[in-house]
Each structure stands twice: as C-alpha cells, then as structure tokens.
Design a protein around this motif. Structure first.
Motif, PDB file in Angstrom:
ATOM      1  N   GLU A  28       2.875 -11.205   3.685  1.00  0.00           N
ATOM      2  CA  GLU A  28       1.455 -11.557   3.639  1.00  0.00           C
ATOM      3  C   GLU A  28       0.687 -10.794   4.713  1.00  0.00           C
ATOM      4  O   GLU A  28      -0.399 -10.262   4.463  1.00  0.00           O
ATOM      5  N   ILE A  31       0.378  -7.159   3.584  1.00  0.00           N
ATOM      6  CA  ILE A  31      -0.624  -7.027   2.525  1.00  0.00           C
ATOM      7  C   ILE A  31      -2.028  -7.071   3.109  1.00  0.00           C
ATOM      8  O   ILE A  31      -2.885  -6.254   2.762  1.00  0.00           O
ATOM      9  N   ILE A  32      -2.259  -8.012   4.009  1.00  0.00           N
ATOM     10  CA  ILE A  32      -3.581  -8.122   4.632  1.00  0.00           C
ATOM     11  C   ILE A  32      -3.911  -6.845   5.388  1.00  0.00           C
ATOM     12  O   ILE A  32      -5.027  -6.328   5.304  1.00  0.00           O
ATOM     13  N   LEU A  34      -2.740  -3.790   4.855  1.00  0.00           N
ATOM     14  CA  LEU A  34      -2.981  -2.708   3.899  1.00  0.00           C
ATOM     15  C   LEU A  34      -4.351  -2.844   3.257  1.00  0.00           C
ATOM     16  O   LEU A  34      -5.057  -1.848   3.063  1.00  0.00           O
ATOM     17  N   GLU A  35      -4.752  -4.070   2.921  1.00  0.00           N
ATOM     18  CA  GLU A  35      -6.065  -4.278   2.318  1.00  0.00           C
ATOM     19  C   GLU A  35      -7.183  -3.909   3.286  1.00  0.00           C
ATOM     20  O   GLU A  35      -8.210  -3.367   2.871  1.00  0.00           O
ATOM     21  N   THR A  36      -7.010  -4.180   4.580  1.00  0.00           N
ATOM     22  CA  THR A  36      -8.038  -3.806   5.550  1.00  0.00           C
ATOM     23  C   THR A  36      -8.149  -2.294   5.675  1.00  0.00           C
ATOM     24  O   THR A  36      -9.195  -1.786   6.066  1.00  0.00           O
ATOM     25  N   PHE A  39      -6.354  -0.282   0.833  1.00  0.00           N
ATOM     26  CA  PHE A  39      -5.413  -0.253  -0.276  1.00  0.00           C
ATOM     27  C   PHE A  39      -5.711  -1.392  -1.230  1.00  0.00           C
ATOM     28  O   PHE A  39      -6.064  -2.493  -0.821  1.00  0.00           O
ATOM     29  N   ASN A  40      -5.564  -1.124  -2.522  1.00  0.00           N
ATOM     30  CA  ASN A  40      -5.720  -2.151  -3.544  1.00  0.00           C
ATOM     31  C   ASN A  40      -4.322  -2.618  -3.930  1.00  0.00           C
ATOM     32  O   ASN A  40      -3.552  -1.864  -4.502  1.00  0.00           O
ATOM     33  N   ILE A  41      -4.016  -3.852  -3.602  1.00  0.00           N
ATOM     34  CA  ILE A  41      -2.688  -4.379  -3.886  1.00  0.00           C
ATOM     35  C   ILE A  41      -2.704  -4.948  -5.303  1.00  0.00           C
ATOM     36  O   ILE A  41      -3.327  -5.973  -5.574  1.00  0.00           O
ATOM     37  N   ARG A  44      -1.931  -8.897  -6.846  1.00  0.00           N
ATOM     38  CA  ARG A  44      -2.256  -9.930  -5.862  1.00  0.00           C
ATOM     39  C   ARG A  44      -3.182 -10.990  -6.466  1.00  0.00           C
ATOM     40  O   ARG A  44      -2.990 -12.175  -6.238  1.00  0.00           O
ATOM     41  N   GLN A  45      -4.166 -10.585  -7.257  1.00  0.00           N
ATOM     42  CA  GLN A  45      -5.089 -11.542  -7.840  1.00  0.00           C
ATOM     43  C   GLN A  45      -4.369 -12.475  -8.809  1.00  0.00           C
ATOM     44  O   GLN A  45      -4.628 -13.662  -8.842  1.00  0.00           O
TER      45      GLN A  45
END
Length: 52
Positions: A28, A31-32, A34-36, A39-41, A44-45
């Motif tokens: 987690e 992922i957070i 990478l998103e900052t 990156f589009n994970i 995840r949605q």
C-alpha cells in the motif's frame, strides 16, 4: 543504435522489510508513492470498489 538514449528510470523505495513485515501495508505504501510520482496503478479502483 549508438544514438539511443537510456530513458529507463529507477525508484529507490526505502522501506524496512523483514519476515515480520505486513506485506499488504508495504504494498500500500509503495502504491501510494508510485501514484504521487504520477503512475497509474491499474486495477486499484476495482479493488477498492470490491472492498466497499
């Protein structure tokens, strides 16, 4: 081929991980991070919708 540029990027993710680490929490945080960085994970949605 000599003019090709190396456009690869590296990410140094410093997290203390050992056999007692909670893998879900480490993932987690990764992922957070990478998103900052923009990156589009993918997926995840859907995972968040399943939990709701």
């Amino acid at each position: 081929m000599e003019n090709e540029k190396d456009t690869s990027k590296q990410l140094l993710f410093l997290e203390p991980v050992n056999k007692d680490s909670n893998e879900e929490e480490v993932l987690e945080r990764l992922i957070i991070r990478l998103e900052t960085l923009g990156f589009n994970i993918i997926g995840r949605q859907e995972e968040q919708r399943d939990e709701d």
